[in-house]
Design an enzyme around this catalytic site. Structure first.
Site, PDB file in Angstrom:
ATOM      1  CD  GLU A  71      45.016   7.769   8.652  1.00  0.00           C
ATOM      2  OE1 GLU A  71      43.847   8.125   8.361  1.00  0.00           O
ATOM      3  OE2 GLU A  71      45.704   7.045   7.918  1.00  0.00           O
ATOM      4  CG  HIS A 140      53.724   8.725   0.368  1.00  0.00           C
ATOM      5  ND1 HIS A 140      52.671   9.120  -0.414  1.00  0.00           N
ATOM      6  CD2 HIS A 140      53.413   7.479   0.806  1.00  0.00           C
ATOM      7  CE1 HIS A 140      51.767   8.146  -0.458  1.00  0.00           C
ATOM      8  NE2 HIS A 140      52.194   7.137   0.278  1.00  0.00           N
TER       9      HIS A 140
HETATM   10  C1  TPP Z   1      44.650   8.979   5.096  1.00  0.00           C
HETATM   11  C2  TPP Z   1      45.546   7.897   4.596  1.00  0.00           C
HETATM   12  N1  TPP Z   1      46.019   6.985   5.466  1.00  0.00           N
HETATM   13  C3  TPP Z   1      46.849   6.018   5.046  1.00  0.00           C
HETATM   14  C4  TPP Z   1      47.226   5.939   3.747  1.00  0.00           C
HETATM   15  C5  TPP Z   1      48.194   4.859   3.287  1.00  0.00           C
HETATM   16  N2  TPP Z   1      47.474   3.911   2.437  1.00  0.00           N
HETATM   17  C6  TPP Z   1      47.556   3.999   1.100  1.00  0.00           C
HETATM   18  S1  TPP Z   1      46.586   2.888   0.359  1.00  0.00           S
HETATM   19  C7  TPP Z   1      46.058   2.254   1.815  1.00  0.00           C
HETATM   20  C8  TPP Z   1      45.067   1.146   1.826  1.00  0.00           C
HETATM   21  C9  TPP Z   1      43.823   1.493   1.084  1.00  0.00           C
HETATM   22  O1  TPP Z   1      42.964   0.421   1.051  1.00  0.00           O
HETATM   23  P1  TPP Z   1      41.600   0.456   0.254  1.00  0.00           P
HETATM   24  O2  TPP Z   1      40.805   1.650   0.635  1.00  0.00           O
HETATM   25  O3  TPP Z   1      40.973  -0.860   0.435  1.00  0.00           O
HETATM   26  O4  TPP Z   1      42.038   0.668  -1.268  1.00  0.00           O
HETATM   27  P2  TPP Z   1      42.963  -0.272  -2.181  1.00  0.00           P
HETATM   28  O5  TPP Z   1      44.374   0.192  -2.002  1.00  0.00           O
HETATM   29  O6  TPP Z   1      42.747  -1.672  -1.756  1.00  0.00           O
HETATM   30  O7  TPP Z   1      42.531  -0.018  -3.580  1.00  0.00           O
HETATM   31  C10 TPP Z   1      46.665   2.914   2.875  1.00  0.00           C
HETATM   32  C11 TPP Z   1      46.465   2.584   4.291  1.00  0.00           C
HETATM   33  C12 TPP Z   1      46.725   6.915   2.866  1.00  0.00           C
HETATM   34  N3  TPP Z   1      47.048   6.931   1.575  1.00  0.00           N
HETATM   35  N4  TPP Z   1      45.896   7.869   3.307  1.00  0.00           N
END
Ligand code: TPP
Ligand code: MG
Lengths: 335, 389
Positions: A71, A140
Site C-alpha cells: 500500500e 476489515h
Molecule cells: C496490508 C494488507 N493489504 C491487503 C490485504 C488483503 N489481502 C489479504 S490476503 C492478500 C494476498 C496475500 O497474498 P500472499 O502474501 O501471497 O499470501 P497467500 O494469501 O497467498 O497465502 C491480500 C492482498 C491485507 N490482508 N493486508
C-alpha cells in the site's frame, strides 16, 4: 418539443452502490485519459467487491493496474503519477489496510500542494471501502475517517447511496485536491434509481434527506440508512426526526445542520467510528458554538465504543443501530 | 514411471490401488528452476538424496507426517464445508500447502517460536494448537483462542507482512537471552512486496537475528500472480539482503523439513537469517469469498494436482513397506473423528460475552472505558424481558 427529444433513451437506471461506482469510474475514464486506477486485485478480478469489474478489459492494463501487494508503494507511486499529470484513483482493498500507506497519505499526499506553494497539485482519489457489519475478520470493518479529516490538505467524503456514488466518484476524480473517498461496504448492494444525465449537486455539501421537527440526526456513509430507519420508527411513536446526510467530512458543510438545529433544538450525531475524538466530537463543538441559544439539549453522539473493532459475533453489539439512535433521541428529548 | 508401477505387487497392497496407480506425479510438468529446487521426495514418491540436506528421519516420523497432513487436510475440508453452511464467516484454505506447513512446523523445537499469517493451520497443528481455537477466529468469536506464548505460536496476523518484523524483533530478544532457540516467520509470495517485510529482512541481516523467513510461494496473492511481485525467483531476493536463500519443493514434506531444520540450526548457531521459498500452489480459492475461476485456468490446477504432497508420501510409504493398509485406514478413521469433533465443537461454540470487548483493551483498565462498559451493560440490560425500557 422535438421528436428527437421525446425519443431520447431513458437515462434512469436502478443501480446498486457498487454498480454506480463502477459506472462512475467508467465515465470518468472515458472523459479523461489521464485517469489511472491502481490497486490490489482490481484488474482481472475486478476488485474483491467487483467495483472495477470489466474496466481493465475495456481500458487496458496501463489504465487499470494490478499493483504489487504494497500500500505504501501504491500511494507513493500515485504521488509521482499525479506530479506527472495523471489522475490516480487508488483502491485500498479494505479500510484496515490503508495504514501501511498512512505515511505517504499524511506526510506527502496531504502536504504537497501547500509545501510547493501551490505549484504541485495532488489530484488523487483514495477509495476505501469502510465500516463494519459484514461479518468479517479483523481489519476489515474499520472506520478510519477521523485520521484523514484531522489531516489538513486532504478532503474526505463518504457516500451513502447509489446516486451520490455515481456522481461523487466522478466529482472526486475531477477535484484538484486529494480526496479520501469512503464507500459504505455493507451497503454496496443497496439499490436506487440513478439518472445518469441529471446535474449533480456539489460534492462537498451536506443534504437534508428527511424533514422533521423534533430532533436533527446527522449521519454519513452506512449510518445514513440507519438514521432513516430510526426516523421511520420514531414517526410511529409520534416523533419527527430530521435526517441530514453529511456527505462531506472534510471540509464539513454544517450550514444545513445549523439551520436544522435552530428549528429542532436537538442534535444527535451517528457514526460507526469510536465516539472519542470522532467526527461527532467536532460537530458537537461546532453546533454548540454556533447554535448555543437554540439548543434544548446537549449534542449527543452515538458511535462505536472505544475498543478495537470486535470479533464479528459482537459487531451487532458494537455498531450503532436503530435502537441506539432512538435511545439517544429519547435522551435528547428528555432534557 | 511405468517401471515403478510394474514393480508394485497389487496383491500386497490390497485396496491401496489409488496410492500408486496412477503414479501421483507421473506426467507432472517439471517445476521451474529445477537445478535450484531442493527435493527429497519426487512427485512420484521416490526418495532422493541432496548433498546439502541429508535427512535424519525415523519411520515413525514419516508415518507421522502422513497422519499430520491427512488430518489437517480433513480439518480444512470440514472448515470449508462449515463456512458454506454459515457456521464460519470465512475460511482461508491451506489445501495443497500441507507439506510446506507441516515440514516447517515439525522442524521447530518446542522452545522455538513461529509467527504465522492467516493460513498456517498446518503449523498451528504442529504447535499443538487445538483446531477449535483456530475455528473460533473464523467464526468471529475471538481473534484466535490459543495462548501465543505457551504454544510458541503467535496469533494469526492478517495485515500482510506485519508479523515479519515481530518475528525479527522476537529473534533479537532471543539472541539477547542466548537460549539457543530460533524464530520462524511465515509469509506469502505477495507479502514479499510489502515494505515492512523488506525492513524485517534488513533488520534481521543487520543484527544476525536468529530468524528464518519461510515464504510459501503458492503462486498467487488473491488474483495477482507471482510475476507482478517479483522478476526474480523469490529466494534470490535474500542475496540482496546479505543472507542465504533456498528454494525448496514446498509439496515435499521431507525436503521442507530438512531445509527448515538446517536454517533454524544455522540461526541457533549465530549464523543469522535464511530465506526459504517453499514452491507450492494454492489448490483452492484464496478464501471462501474468492472465485479463482475469474483469474486462473483449470488446467493449471490440474497440473498441480499431480504434485500433491500427501499422495507422494503415501506412495513412498506404501511402496517402501513403511505403512500398510491398516495404517492408512486408521488415519482415515482418525480424520473422521477429528472432523466430527471440529464440526460439533464449532457449531456448539458459545458466542462471546458482549462485555468481553471492553475487558482486555488495556492491561490497566481506564476509568472512562470502565464507565463506558457500565453504560453498555445498563443499556443491554434495558432490553431484557422484551420491551426496551
Ligand atoms: C496490508 C494488507 N493489504 C491487503 C490485504 C488483503 N489481502 C489479504 S490476503 C492478500 C494476498 C496475500 O497474498 P500472499 O502474501 O501471497 O499470501 P497467500 O494469501 O497467498 O497465502 C491480500 C492482498 C491485507 N490482508 N493486508
Ligand atoms: Mg500467495
Amino acid at each position: 418539443m422535438s421528436a428527437e427529444l421525446l425519443e431520447a433513451p431513458a437515462t434512469t437506471e436502478t443501480l446498486t452502490i457498487g454498480k454506480a461506482l463502477n459506472l462512475g469510474l467508467r465515465r470518468a475514464m472515458e472523459d479523461d485519459p489521464k485517469v489511472v486506477l491502481l490497486g490490489e486485485d482490481i484488474g482481472r478480478l475486478g476488485g474483491v467487491f467487483r467495483i472495477t469489474d470489466g474496466l481493465q478489459k475495456d481500458f487496458g492494463e496501463a489504465r487499470v493496474v494490478d499493483t504489487p501487494l504494497a500500500e505504501a508503494g501504491i500511494l507513493g507511486t500515485a504521488v509521482g503519477l499525479a506530479m506527472r499529470g495523471y489522475r490516480p484513483v487508488v483502491e485500498i482493498q479494505f479500510d484496515g489496510f490503508v495504514f501501511p500507506a498512512f505515511n505517504q497519505i499524511v506526510t506527502q499526499v496531504a502536504k504537497m500542494h501547500a509545501r510547493s506553494r501551490g505549484l504541485v497539485p495532488m489530484p488523487m482519489v483514495i477509495r476505501i471501502p469502510f465500516g463494519g457489519g459484514i461479518g468479517a475478520v479483523e481489519h476489515h470493518s474499520e472506520s478510519p475517517e477521523a485520521y484523514f479529516a484531522h489531516t489538513p490538505g486532504l478532503k474526505v467524503v463518504a457516500v451513502s447511496n447509489p446516486v451520490d456514488a455515481y456522481w461523487g466518484i466522478q466529482q472526486a476524480i475531477a477535484c484538484p485536491d486529494p480526496v479520501v473517498f469512503l464507500e459504505p461496504k455493507r451497503r454496496y448492494w443497496d439499490k436506487a434509481p440513478v439518472d445518469t444525465s441529471a446535474t449533480p449537486g456539489p460534492l462537498f455539501g451536506s443534504r437534508v434527506v428527511r424533514g422533521g421537527d423534533d430532533v436533527t440526526v446527522l449521519a454519513y456513509g452506512p449510518m445514513v440508512k440507519t438514521a432513516l430507519q430510526a426516523a421511520e420508527a420514531a414517526e410511529t411513536e409520534g416523533r419527527s426526526l430530521e435526517v441530514v446526510d453529511l456527505r462531506t467530512i472534510s471540509p464539513l458543510d454544517l450550514e444545513p445542520v445549523y439551520d436544522s438545529v435552530r428549528r429542532t433544538g436537538r442534535c444527535v450525531v451517528v457514526h460507526e467510528a469510536p465516539v472519542t475524538l470522532g467526527l461527532g466530537a467536532e460537530i458537537a463543538a461546532r453546533v454548540t458554538e454556533t447554535c448555543f441559544h437554540s439548543l434544548e439539549a446537549p449534542v449527543l453522539r452515538v458511535g462505536g465504543y472505544d475498543v478495537p473493532y470486535p470479533p464479528s459475533k459482537l459487531e451487532e453489539d458494537y455498531l450503532p443501530d436503530l435502537d441506539r439512535v432512538l435511545d439517544a433521541v429519547d435522551r435528547a428529548m428528555g432534557f | 514411471m511405468t517401471a515403478l508401477r510394474d514393480e508394485t505387487d497389487d496383491a500386497d497392497i490390497g485396496d491401496l490401488h489409488e496410492v500408486v496407480d496412477p503414479v501421483p506425479g507421473a506426467g507432472a510438468p517439471h517445476l521451474p528452476q529445477q537445478p535450484d529446487l531442493v527435493q527429497l521426495l519426487t512427485p512420484e514418491g521416490e526418495r532422493m538424496e541432496h548433498p546439502d540436506y541429508p535427512l535424519d528421519v525415523s519411520d515413525e516420523e514419516l508415518r507421522g507426517f502422513y497422519r499430520d497432513m491427512t488430518l489437517v487436510r480433513r480439518w480444512d475440508a470440514e472448515a470449508t464445508a462449515l463456512q458454506r453452511q454459515g457456521e464460519l464467516g470465512i475460511w482461508a484454505s491451506l489445501l495443497g500447502q500441507e507439506a510446506a506447513q507441516l515440514g516447517a512446523g515439525r522442524a521447530l523445537r518446542d522452545s522455538d517460536t513461529a509467527f504465522p499469517t492467516y493460513r498456517e493451520h498446518g503449523v498451528a497443528w504442529a504447535r499443538g494448537v487445538d483446531p477449535l481455537h483456530v475455528m473460533s477466529l473464523f467464526r468471529g468469536v475471538d481473534n484466535g483462542g490459543w495462548d501465543p506464548v505457551e504454544r510458541g505460536f503467535n496469533l494469526y496476523t492478517i495485515v500482510i507482512g506485519a508479523q515479519c518484523l515481530h518475528a525479527t524483533g522476537y529473534a533479537m530478544g532471543v539472541q539477547r537471552d542466548g537460549d539457543g532457540s530460533a524464530v520462524l516467520a511465515f509469509l506469502g509470495d505477495g507479502a514479499t512486496s510489502q515494505g515492512e517485510v523488506n525492513e524485517a529482512m534488513v533488520f534481521a541481516a543487520s543484527f544476525d537475528a536468529p530468524v528464518v523467513f519461510f515464504c510459501q510461494n503458492n503462486q498467487y496473492a488473491i488474483s495477482v500472480p507471482l510475476e507482478r511481485q517479483s522478476k526474480v525467483p523469490l529466494y534470490r531476493r535474500a542475496a540482496g539482503f546479505g543472507f542465504p536463500g533456498v528454494r525448496v519443493d514446498g509439496n515435499d514434506v521431507l525436503a521442507v523439513l530438512a531445509v527448515t531444520r538446517a536454517a533454524l540450526q544455522a540461526a541457533r548457531e549465530g549464523q543469522g537469517p535464511t530465506f526459504i521459498e517453499a514452491f507450492t500452489y494454492r489448490m483452492g480459492a484464496h478464501t471462501t469469498s474468492d472465485d479463482p475461476t475469474r483469474y486462473r485456468l483449470a488446467g493449471e490446477v490440474e497440473e498441480w494436482k499431480l504434485r500433491d504432497p500427501i499422495a507422494r508420501l503415501k506412495a513412498y510409504l506404501s511402496r517402501s513397506g513403511l505403512a500398510d493398509a491398516a495404517f492408512f485406514e486408521d488415519v482415515e478413521a482418525e480424520a473422521d473423528r477429528l472432523a466430527a469433533r471440529i464440526r460439533s465443537g464449532t457449531v456448539e461454540m458459545p458466542d462471546p460475552r458482549p462485555t468481553a470487548m471492553f475487558d482486555t483493551v488495556y492491561a490497566e483498565q481506564t476509568p472512562p472505558l470502565a464507565a463506558q462498559r457500565a453504560q453498555f451493560e445498563a443499556y443491554q440490560a434495558s432490553f431484557e424481558g422484551g420491551e426496551h425500557a
